[in-house]
Design a protein around this motif. Structure first.
Motif, PDB file in Angstrom:
ATOM      1  N   VAL A 121       4.987  10.448   5.619  1.00  0.00           N
ATOM      2  CA  VAL A 121       5.651  11.519   5.577  1.00  0.00           C
ATOM      3  C   VAL A 121       6.162  12.238   4.350  1.00  0.00           C
ATOM      4  CG1 VAL A 121       7.685  12.600   6.735  1.00  0.00           C
ATOM      5  CG2 VAL A 121       6.662  10.817   7.905  1.00  0.00           C
ATOM      6  N   VAL A 122       6.501  11.727   3.382  1.00  0.00           N
ATOM      7  CA  VAL A 122       6.923  12.405   2.116  1.00  0.00           C
ATOM      8  C   VAL A 122       5.922  12.634   1.080  1.00  0.00           C
ATOM      9  CG1 VAL A 122       9.140  11.188   2.282  1.00  0.00           C
ATOM     10  CG2 VAL A 122       7.670  10.209   0.913  1.00  0.00           C
ATOM     11  N   GLN A 123       4.687  12.078   1.269  1.00  0.00           N
ATOM     12  CA  GLN A 123       3.504  12.040   0.228  1.00  0.00           C
ATOM     13  C   GLN A 123       3.311  13.597  -0.030  1.00  0.00           C
ATOM     14  OE1 GLN A 123       0.193  10.143   1.349  1.00  0.00           O
ATOM     15  NE2 GLN A 123      -0.515   9.624  -0.638  1.00  0.00           N
ATOM     16  N   PRO A 124       3.265  14.534   0.773  1.00  0.00           N
ATOM     17  CA  PRO A 124       2.923  16.013   0.313  1.00  0.00           C
ATOM     18  C   PRO A 124       4.035  16.665  -0.479  1.00  0.00           C
ATOM     19  CG  PRO A 124       3.144  15.720   2.758  1.00  0.00           C
ATOM     20  CD  PRO A 124       3.119  14.449   2.349  1.00  0.00           C
ATOM     21  N   PHE A 125       5.151  16.363  -0.092  1.00  0.00           N
ATOM     22  CA  PHE A 125       6.413  16.784  -0.675  1.00  0.00           C
ATOM     23  C   PHE A 125       6.451  16.296  -2.001  1.00  0.00           C
ATOM     24  CE2 PHE A 125       7.519  16.774   3.845  1.00  0.00           C
ATOM     25  CZ  PHE A 125       7.711  18.115   4.137  1.00  0.00           C
ATOM     26  N   VAL A 126       5.887  14.931  -2.437  1.00  0.00           N
ATOM     27  CA  VAL A 126       6.160  14.468  -3.633  1.00  0.00           C
ATOM     28  C   VAL A 126       5.077  15.134  -4.665  1.00  0.00           C
ATOM     29  CG1 VAL A 126       5.648  12.354  -5.167  1.00  0.00           C
ATOM     30  CG2 VAL A 126       7.068  12.145  -2.669  1.00  0.00           C
ATOM     31  N   LEU A 127       3.912  15.212  -4.098  1.00  0.00           N
ATOM     32  CA  LEU A 127       2.935  16.035  -4.580  1.00  0.00           C
ATOM     33  C   LEU A 127       3.150  17.463  -5.052  1.00  0.00           C
ATOM     34  CD1 LEU A 127      -0.412  14.610  -2.735  1.00  0.00           C
ATOM     35  CD2 LEU A 127       0.332  14.430  -5.249  1.00  0.00           C
ATOM     36  N   ALA A 128       3.785  18.292  -3.854  1.00  0.00           N
ATOM     37  CA  ALA A 128       4.045  19.408  -4.272  1.00  0.00           C
ATOM     38  C   ALA A 128       5.298  19.607  -5.469  1.00  0.00           C
ATOM     39  CB  ALA A 128       4.757  20.131  -3.237  1.00  0.00           C
ATOM     40  N   LEU A 129       6.395  18.725  -5.507  1.00  0.00           N
ATOM     41  CA  LEU A 129       7.271  18.419  -6.354  1.00  0.00           C
ATOM     42  C   LEU A 129       6.492  18.263  -7.837  1.00  0.00           C
ATOM     43  CD1 LEU A 129      10.145  18.897  -5.373  1.00  0.00           C
ATOM     44  CD2 LEU A 129      10.910  16.681  -6.166  1.00  0.00           C
ATOM     45  N   GLY A 130       5.491  17.289  -7.753  1.00  0.00           N
ATOM     46  CA  GLY A 130       5.082  16.921  -9.092  1.00  0.00           C
ATOM     47  C   GLY A 130       4.250  18.060  -9.655  1.00  0.00           C
ATOM     48  N   SER A 131       3.843  19.092  -8.841  1.00  0.00           N
ATOM     49  CA  SER A 131       3.010  19.955  -9.472  1.00  0.00           C
ATOM     50  C   SER A 131       3.763  21.233  -9.942  1.00  0.00           C
ATOM     51  CB  SER A 131       1.807  20.673  -8.634  1.00  0.00           C
ATOM     52  OG  SER A 131       2.644  21.126  -7.533  1.00  0.00           O
TER      53      SER A 131
END
Ligand SMILES: Nc1ncnc2c1ncn2[C@@H]1O[C@H](COP(=O)(O)OP(=O)(O)O)[C@@H](O)[C@H]1O
Ligand SMILES: [Mg+2]
Lengths: 282, 263
Positions: A121-131
């Motif tokens: 669930v949180v994977q895309p949010f982490v990726l977004a935050l990381g970029s």
């Protein structure tokens, strides 16, 4: 053919690795000395050329500074104590953000191991935050946390937290599934598997992340100081730069580099102390 | 819960019509295990041999409760259990030693999971390491041990939780011949002296025949039982070289080889 009645006594390890190890170490020490000498030589050549250039070979010392002036500048900074004050402030911001960001990121990353569902669930949010480029967050940090220590701490923490999270999660996922099966066959609960296997197995990756993020935290703190501040190395660089005091910029930069080196060395020391099995036998 | 009453005591382990199909949910089912049934008696050593990729490891994981079977059931003393059964020892070709633990701490892993106190844990580990000739190496990290020594530590770890049934998946196949013979002997001693039961999966027919009371031969995927051989070798069953010299040994090995259908 007969079987021996007793096991052949395994040879004493001190004997079979003692010999080659010392000679290898001697070899390594010698080559380390050579490397250090070459490094010093290289540094000397660069500084020498730089000095020679600005002493009348047509390079503008006003634009490019010169080693002798930079050294004098550093001495002055030591004398008036500003070097320690600025390094202390930036060091504290960096260290605080480094510790906070890694603690937060590592705890979150490791806890994702417990639930594949939540981690997906949180994977895309982490990726977004990381970029998100960290510089873009500076105005927000200043609006929320003011122009003092807190906003720099926030910047340093933000530069670290996502990387720490991803590193810890990847480390936890990288554990050999056969090893997990072995723990299950021993009757281990999920919490025991985490404590006895996943956590220590991830430490290698987590420490690799620590070495990486010490630099990130410093960048975060300096960027925060650039935006708005009244002290710190970033402030000193920014102020000197806006006054075209190039030598002062270089002097503060040298102190920043030294700070980064000291912090990385501390992390390496701590790793050596905490993960002895990684250094004992190779 | 199913239970099997009948004449005498139920064997420690029986597999009843075990089958496993992978990937049925994404519409491309791969049948790995057709239907496998067998018993493992108390104090018995049974080997399972089969061609590579026929599903031996999968079978062991079904028995150990690490994977759910598609059909069939596993009974422990005649009863079906949910999850991983207690008192089983599980060991693979990879020693799976934890590099941050010393040999001794690796041996005590299972006891730590069961919250046995520290004194008892250490006493047990020392006893086992001594028996396996590793008494002086208790405080070494795995990275400082040879392959054979590491596999002995893994063996000690397997025996440390006092298992009633041992499930070993090609545990010695990465070792050189001499080390293998010695560690087979140690295993046989530890199993036979305490009347434990051992299910050994191997592709090494000679190992299977010299070590076991019974050898079960599996077919290609999806595997089923092709045949069973009772190994009746006279003499000391823990002396692996002596076993290999008997005429019956060579005959049985050849027979199993032909049944193995290696393509
Ligand atoms: N989780 C899985 N999903 C799909 N196929 C699998 C899985 N595990 C094993 N297999 C397949 O099952 C077959 C048997 O595997 P395995 O039990 O490891 O064989 P063996 O131990 O006899 O060499 C292999 O062809 C393998 O690709
Ligand atoms: Mg296998």
């Amino acid at each position: 053919m007969t079987t021996p009645a007793v096991l052949p006594a395994p040879s004493r390890p001190s004997r079979w690795w003692g010999q080659p190890r010392t000679s290898r170490q001697r070899l390594r020490r010698r080559s380390m000395l050579q490397v250090a000498l070459c490094q010093l030589l290289l540094l000397g050549i660069v500084l020498g050329l730089w000095e020679w250039g600005t002493q009348g070979a047509g390079v503008n010392a006003f634009l490019f500074g010169s080693p002798s002036v930079i050294a004098a500048q550093l001495l002055a900074m030591v004398k008036d104590g500003s070097i320690w004050a600025d390094a202390w402030v930036t060091g504290l911001e960096t260290l605080g953000g480094f510790v906070l960001g890694n603690l937060l990121g590592t705890v979150l990353g490791l806890s994702l191991w417990f639930s594949r569902f939540i981690s997906r669930v949180v994977q895309p949010f982490v990726l977004a935050l990381g970029s998100v480029p960290i510089v873009a967050l500076a105005p927000i940090a200043i609006i929320w946390f003011g122009t003092g220590f807190a906003s720099k701490l926030a910047m340093a923490t933000l530069s670290v937290v996502v990387v720490a999270l991803v590193v810890a999660y990847k480390g936890a996922l990288g554990v050999d599934p056969d090893q997990v099966n072995l723990m299950r066959s021993l009757g281990a609960s999920r919490r025991q598997i985490f404590r006895l296997l996943v956590l220590p197995a991830s430490l290698t990756d987590i420490f690799a992340g620590l070495k990486l993020t010490v630099g990130f935290a410093l960048v975060g703190a300096i960027v925060g100081e650039f935006m708005s501040s009244s002290e710190g190395l970033g402030h000193a660089i920014f102020k000197a730069g806006s006054l075209y005091a190039i030598s002062k910029v270089f002097a503060a930069l040298a102190v920043t580099v030294a700070l980064a080196l000291v912090l990385s060395a501390v992390v390496s020391r701590v790793e050596r102390a905490l993960l002895p099995w990684r250094h004992d036998f190779n | 819960m199913r239970s099997r009453e009948g004449a005498g005591r139920a064997p420690p382990l029986s597999a009843l019509g075990l089958g496993k199909t992978f990937g049925a949910e994404d519409g491309r089912p791969v049948g790995v295990i057709g239907s496998v049934s067998f018993d493992l008696g108390e104090g018995e050593i049974v080997s399972i041999v089969g061609p590579s990729g026929c599903g031996k490891t999968t079978l062991l994981n079904l028995i150990c409760g690490l994977l759910p079977p598609t059909v069939g059931s596993v009974l422990w003393h005649g009863r079906e259990l949910a999850g991983v059964p207690p008192r089983v020892g599980y060991m693979l070709q990879k020693d799976l030693l934890l590099p941050w633990r010393t040999a001794m701490q690796n041996v005590t892993l299972g006891l730590e999971v069961r919250q046995v106190n520290r004194r008892e844990r250490r006493a047990m580990a020392h006893r086992l390491l001594d028996r396996l000739g590793l008494g002086d190496f208790a405080d070494y990290y795995p990275s400082a041990l040879s392959g054979g020594m590491r596999q002995r530590v893994a063996l000690a770890r397997t025996f440390a939780s006092d298992p009633e049934v041992l499930l070993l998946d090609e545990p010695f196949s990465a070792l050189d011949f001499q080390t293998k013979i010695l560690i087979e002997r140690d295993t046989a001693r530890l199993v036979r002296s305490e009347r434990r039961s051992l299910l050994l999966i191997t592709h090494d027919v000679e190992e299977a025949v010299s070590l076991s009371d019974r050898v079960i031969v599996l077919s290609h995927r999806p595997c089923t039982v092709v045949s069973q051989h009772h190994i009746d070798l006279p003499g000391d069953r823990t002396d692996m070289m002596a076993m290999r010299e008997r005429p019956e040994f060579a005959r049985t090995v050849r027979k199993i080889w032909t049944e193995l259908d290696i393509r």
